[in-house]
Each structure stands twice: as structure tokens, then as C-alpha cells.
Design an enzyme around this catalytic site. Structure first.
Site, short mmCIF file in Angstrom:
data_model
loop_
_atom_site.label_atom_id
_atom_site.label_comp_id
_atom_site.label_asym_id
_atom_site.label_seq_id
_atom_site.Cartn_x
_atom_site.Cartn_y
_atom_site.Cartn_z
N HIS A 49 23.83 24.82 2.55
CA HIS A 49 23.54 23.88 3.73
C HIS A 49 24.40 24.48 5.01
CE1 HIS A 49 27.32 21.86 3.68
NE2 HIS A 49 27.22 21.46 2.37
N GLU A 103 26.42 17.89 -4.42
CA GLU A 103 27.84 18.63 -4.20
C GLU A 103 28.62 17.84 -5.33
OE1 GLU A 103 29.71 20.82 -3.91
OE2 GLU A 103 30.21 21.03 -1.83
#
Length: 672
Positions: free
Chosen positions: A33, A114
């Protein structure tokens, strides 16, 4: 042994890759990202759901252009459920138009979300390194079998990422289809190890670039390059330089001063050469600092409260200073000029390096960057007007030196850094991560040169031998005044921290306000009296400059120790009260709430489950609003069939991966 897809899970829990049943004729591309608000502020996000910065959105667009350039079309798209990943995926697909069909769904899979950093979520990276020590930090964060308290081990991320790859990606590749995966650094790093046919013990922290499309071959090659001796050493030097930069500055200042005394150099460095070195070093430091700060968006992120607070205190200091100067209380004759200089030290704006301290000490960055820049433009103009009215024998022309610093040391390199960020967001970000130590060492050189230039060559004699009582008296007198000024500044800073409790957006803004009020621009102040020579007590002026420089470069070391110690104590307390719940504990609570025996809980029951978890861990329940938010957050992730219920196995899988997600989100909201 238990097999899942194309992986084998051994009894130790580590997955080993085996050859797929069919040749893989499709292609897979991975994208980390774009820059998130936590990346910009130098904090761990983990399971905290933060969004992209304006720069992160630009990186996401570049990822889309990168995909478009490759000319690839995707049959399947997978993304983490976290906002920063979903935003990146949406922007990249919108730019690239890379789906083979518009109706191909973007599928969310929480196995590529994550890594959980446990109680480290929302914490400043550098303060963590200070608290744990560099080796302890690396062992806890980047060893395959260690984890932060209540956090996730790399081996666990390796397993879930490998399972995702074999179950979701490989079938597409075997059919000759192309796949896009948008997720996170600490997922892609262990996945690179897995794709290299290596166990989790081979893991290395890679610092993957944001917003760049990498094929599986690219990912493997990147891992091999970054794991090499030179790249690993460069990364270690970079991390150590950032961590200990303030200490290096103090040591360099002392060494420079000591060299001046030992060589008994009465003249010091020629003024033009000194200016050139200071401006050059500051320009390099500014360039690397501003590669990490988005000034175009920063002003919108500074709350009005912290702006009014800092401007208010600075205004009050100016009123006090103007009263002392215009009333004649501090200046009756040229021999009192040093008193005026210390009043001006009280009035100068924050140093241009304030954002660096903010990044190191857990500030919010934006106030430190924006307010120091604004005050550095306004205050010198106000100083010129003040000194012109008072008509003191101060070298007002010396401000030209400061404006040279402001233009050549700040404006030009800062603009170049911002232009590079905009034109090449991926390359500039990667360069900053790999070579930031150059900017750190530039400040170290600046400290050494300043120590040499401002240390009187008679320093040792004046302190210990006292051959000339008048000079020795000036030395000790200026030391006493310097201590008083630096202590008063810090009292104002501490008072600000106390009075602003609950009034600023978060604790990080309070830290920024403190930094801005205790970190005066030494070089602006020095420029005011650098050309003064015709005064009765020149020694007083020389020692004023020396003690001012000493405080500027060395007091932050003490503050860093105090901040680090307080942070370590906070982490210790949180570690003791926050323990990772075992899956069996979750089962017991789940069955206690599952009164109808359906082996599933609705959102209200999930909210109550969160409260029971808090009772067992942190000892008190958060507000109804926060528990409702987290319960809804979990339902969106786990209730895949939208039945309004979460089954036990779904919750077990999530908790075994992320631990106390409720506690993490609550603590992060409170910490800011």
C-alpha cells in the site's frame, strides 16, 4: 503432517513450499500500500485501520501507471481488509483499468492483513528502539520466532500468507490467470521468503517500496538483494544513525570544541567558510527530512488548538522580551549587551530541525514542520524592526546570514525534495529509507564545526586555571544565565504539556508543542551578534555564544534519555497488564455467551465478548461507543456470508492471528 493446498504444515508450525501440481502459467503481482499516516509519523500501525496520506495516494496512482505500463490484465484481485490497502487497490485499478472484466470483484482476505504489533501499535519506532536497544528491537520485531507483547510472530504471518497464496493464488496461476495482491510490508516480506522456497528462519526485514507492482520474481530478487551483506549493513547504519543522531551531535560538538582548545586556535574558521559549511550541511539535512514530510498537506493536519497554544506562548515570550528591552531594565551601557542577547535568545523562533526531533520523540510531525517554518519567516522580520527601533549596537546585518540559511538551507533543498516526491514517489521514498543517514551525518558535521567555531580557545584555562579573573567571571556568568534561560524554556514546555491535557487532539501534538517551545533557532540568534567586536566585555559575548550552542546541541540528549525512560516504563506497565489470550480462553467465553448452542454470536454478543476480554486483560471496560465500533469492525471482517452471526472457528482463526484487537484499537485511540 497436515497438508493444505500446496503447502505442508509441520508440527513446529512452519510451512514449507512444495512444487505445485500443475505448471504455473499465470502471473501474480504484489503491491504494498501507499504511504499511510502512520508511515509518515514514524509509528507502527499493524491492525490499526489508518488511511493513506496525499503522498500515499500519489504512490497508489504510480502503482496503477506501473501496472498499465506492464500491459497486464487481472483475472482476480485480492486485498487486505485494511483501509490503506483498499484505498491503494481502488486507486491503482482505477488508473490502470487492469481488470479483464469490470465485474471482477475485489476480494478481501484477512490472511494478508498487516501483522499485529500488539501493544506496540500506535507507538513511535525510534522510541521503541531506544527503550529496547537496537539489538533487542531487531530481535523482537524481525526474528521469525519472537513477537511484541500481545503481537504476532513472523512465523505466524509466514504461515497465513503461505496458506493464502496456495489456496487463493496458485489455482489461478495454474489456470493461466493473472492475479493482483495488494497488502502490507510485513506480509510481503515473509511471503518473499516463502516464494524463495525458504523457511521462516530465513526472514530479513526488507523495507519494501510503497506503491510499486512487483512480480513474484521481482519480490524474490528484491529479497535476495536486500539480504546481501552491503544492503544489510547500509540498513543497519541507517537505523543506527537515525536512532543515535542526537547523541552523535553532542559528541561532535564536544570534539569540535576540544580541538579548538587543544590547537589553541584564536581565529577559528574564516566566517565565509563557516557559513558555507553550515548552509551546506543544513541543506543536505533539510533535503532528507523533507523527503518524508508532505508540506502541501501538513498545514491541513495541524489542529487550531496546537497552533493557538504555540503562537500564544511565543507571543507571551515576545511581550516579556520587548518589555525588558524597551524598558531599559537590561541595557544601560554597551557592557550590558550580553543581557539583551539572552533576551533575544528567549524570543527567537523554533529551530528548523524541530521536525527531526518530532519524528524521534513521538510527535505528530505536522505542527513541528509547519509552525517552525512559519515562525522562522515572521520572527526575523519582527527582530529587524525591534532592533532598528531600539538602536542597539547589534549586527542587524548579520540577519543576512540567517536569510541565506533560510533560502539556501531550507527553501531550495526543501522544494527540490518536494518536487522529487511528486515526480517519483516510489524512487524518492526508497532513496530516503536507504540513505537518510547522509542527512544525519550532515548535522553531525554541522555540530562539530559549530563546536570549533564557538568554543573560546581559552576555555580550559578560564574554567580551571583562571589566569584572567574578568574572563573567567564572564565564562561562569554566561553559564549561569544560559542555565536559567534553558530551564525557563523547559518550564514553559512542561507547563504547556500539563495545561494542554485533553485540549489537544492527541499526546503527539502535546509533544510537538513542547519541542517547538524548547528548541530555539541557535543559528538565527548567533547571526545577530556574529559581527560585534567593539564592546567592553567581548569575552561575555563569546561565552554567551558557546553556552548557547552547547545547550542547543547537548540538552536534547538529556531529554531523549528522559523521554526514552518514560516510554520504556509505559511499555513495561502495558506489557504487565496486557497478555495475549489463548484460543481456549476465547472458546470458554464464546460458549458462555452462546446460550442457544448455535455455535455463533450476533453483533451484540460479540460486543459483550469484547467487554469480557477487557475484564480479563486490562481490568476495565472501554466505553459503549468504542466496543460497538470494534464489534462492528469484527463483524464486517468475519461475517462473510452476511448472516449477522460469527461462528466460533472464524473468531478462533482471527484471534489466533491478531490477538486482542479490541485492546489495541482502544489504546491507540487514547494514545493518539
Amino acid at each position: 503432517m497436515e497438508t493444505t493446498g500446496n503447502s505442508i504444515t509441520t508440527p513446529s508450525g512452519a510451512s514449507e513450499r512444495v512444487a505445485p501440481a500443475k505448471p504455473l502459467t499465470g502471473q501474480v503481482y504484489f503491491v504494498r500500500h501507499g504511504e499511510s499516516s502512520s508511515n509518515e509519523r514514524n509509528i507502527f500501525a499493524g491492525v490499526l485501520d489508518v488511511g493513506l496520506t496525499a503522498f500515499g495516494k500519489l504512490q497508489a496512482r504510480r502503482a496503477g501507471l506501473d501496472i498499465q505500463k506492464k500491459g497486464i490484465k487481472f483475472d482476480a484481485v485480492y486485498v487486505s481488509h485494511m483501509r490503506r490497502a483498499r484505498q491503494t487497490c481502488e486507486i491503482a485499478l482505477d488508473v490502470s483499468q487492469a481488470r479483464k472484466s469490470p465485474d471482477i470483484p475485489v476480494q478481501i482476505d484477512h490472511r494478508i492483513s498487516e501483522r499485529s504489533f500488539g501493544i506496540f501499535a500506535g507507538r513511535n519506532l525510534n522510541l521503541l528502539r531506544l527503550a529496547l536497544g537496537y539489538e533487542g528491537f531487531e530481535e523482537m520485531l524481525h526474528s521469525h520466532n519472537e513477537a511484541p507483547p500481545a503481537g504476532e510472530r513472523i512465523s505466524q504471518v509466514y504461515n497465513r500468507a503461505a496458506n493464502f497464496y496456495t489456496e487463493r493464488v496458485v489455482p489461478h496461476l495454474e489456470r493461466g490467470e493473472n492475479v493482483l495482491v495488494v497488502c502490507h510490508q510485513y506480509v510481503l516480506e515473509p511471503l518473499a521468503v516463502y516464494l524463495s522456497n525458504l523457511p521462516p528462519t530465513a526472514y530479513h526485514h526488507l523495507k519494501l517500496p510503497n506503491g510499486k507492482a512487483l512480480s513474484s520474481e521481482d519480490l524474490i530478487n528484491f529479497r535476495n538483494q536486500e539480504s546481501s551483506g552491503f544492503a544489510a549493513q547500509r540498513q543497519k547504519i541507517n537505523d543506527q544513525a537515525i536512532l543515535w543522531g542526537i547523541v552523535f551531535n553532542a559528541i561532535a560538538f564536544f570534539l569540535g570544541a576540544l580541538f579548538r582548545v587543544i590547537t589553541n586556535s584564536a581565529s577559528g574558521i574564516p566566517s565565509n567558510l563557516f557559513v558555507a559549511v553550515i548552509v551546506g550541511c543544513l541543506a543536505v539535512s533539510t533535503f532528507y527530512t523533507y523527503l518524508d514530510i508532505d508540506f502541501a498537506a501538513s498545514s491541513r493536519k495541524v489542529s487550531s488548538n496546537v497552533t493557538y497554544l504555540v503562537y500564544g506562548w511565543m507571543g507571551l515570550r515576545w511581550l516579556v522580551g520587548l518589555f525588558l528591552i524597551f524598558s531599559g531594565m537590561v541595557y544601560q551601557s554597551p557592557g550590558d549587551l550580553y543581557k539583551v542577547l539572552w533576551v533575544l535568545f528567549w524570543m527567537v523562533p523554533p529551530a528548523l530541525t524541530s521536525p527531526v526531533l518530532s519524528l524521534l520523540w513521538g510527535g505528530n510531525v505536522y505542527p513541528a514542520a509547519v509552525l517552525s517554518r512559519t515562525l522562522s519567516v515572521i520572527a526575523p522580520i519582527a527582530l529587524v524592526g525591534t532592533l532598528a527601533l531600539v538602536k542597539l549596537p547589534i549586527n542587524v546585518a548579520g540577519l543576512n546570514f540567517f536569510y541565506v540559511i533560510l533560502i539556501a538551507g531550507l527553501a531550495i533543498p526543501g522544494t527540490l525534495a518536494q518536487l522529487w516526491r511528486g515526480k517519483s514517489p516510489v524512487d524518492s521514498n526508497r532513496h530516503s529509507k536507504e540513505w537518510k543517514f547522509i542527512g544525519v551525518f550532515a548535522v553531525v558535521l554541522m555540530a562539530a564545526v559549530t563546536g570549533f567555531q564557538f568554543a573560546p580557545h581559552t576555555l580550559i584555562a578560564d574554567l580551571f586555571i583562571q589566569p584572567e579573573p574578568q574572563r573567567s567571571l564572564a565564562c561562569l556568568q554566561q553559564l549561569a544565565v544560559a542555565i536559567m534561560i534553558f530551564v525557563m524554556m523547559r518550564l514553559f514546555g512542561v507547563l504547556t504539556s500539563v495545561l494542554s491535557q485533553g485540549k489537544l487532539g492527541n499526546n503527539a501534538e502535546t509533544r510537538d508543542a513542547y519541542i517547538l517551545l524548547v528548541n530555539p533557532n541557535f543559528f538565527l540568534w548567533a547571526a545577530l551578534f556574529s559581527g560585534i567586536t567593539d564592546v567592553p566585555n567581548l569575552a561575555a559575548l563569546k561565552y554567551a555564544g558557546f553556552w548557547g550552542a552547547l545547550g542547543f546541541f547537548c540538552i536534547p540528549v538529556i531529554e531523549q534519555i528522559l523521554f526514552g525512560s518514560a516510554f520504556a516504563n509505559d511499555i513495561l506497565r502495558e506489557t504487565m497488564r496486557s497478555s495475549r489470550m489463548a484460543v481456549e480462553d476465547i472458546k470458554k467465553l464464546f460458549h458462555k455467551l452462546d446460550e442457544d448452542g448455535s455455535n455463533a454470536l450476533d453483533e451484540g454478543e460479540i460486543k459483550e465478548l469484547l467487554g469480557m476480554i477487557e475484564d480479563m486483560t486490562v481490568g476495565e471496560r472501554s466505553s459503549e461507543e468504542i466496543r460497538s465500533y470494534v464489534a462492528g469492525y469484527l463483524m464486517n471482517i468475519l461475517d462473510r456470508d452476511k448472516s449477522g452471526k460469527v461462528e466460533l472457528h472464524e473468531l478462533e482463526e482471527y484471534v489466533s492471528t491478531y490477538g486482542l484487537v479490541a485492546d489495541l484499537n482502544i489504546d491507540a485511540k487514547q494514545r493518539g
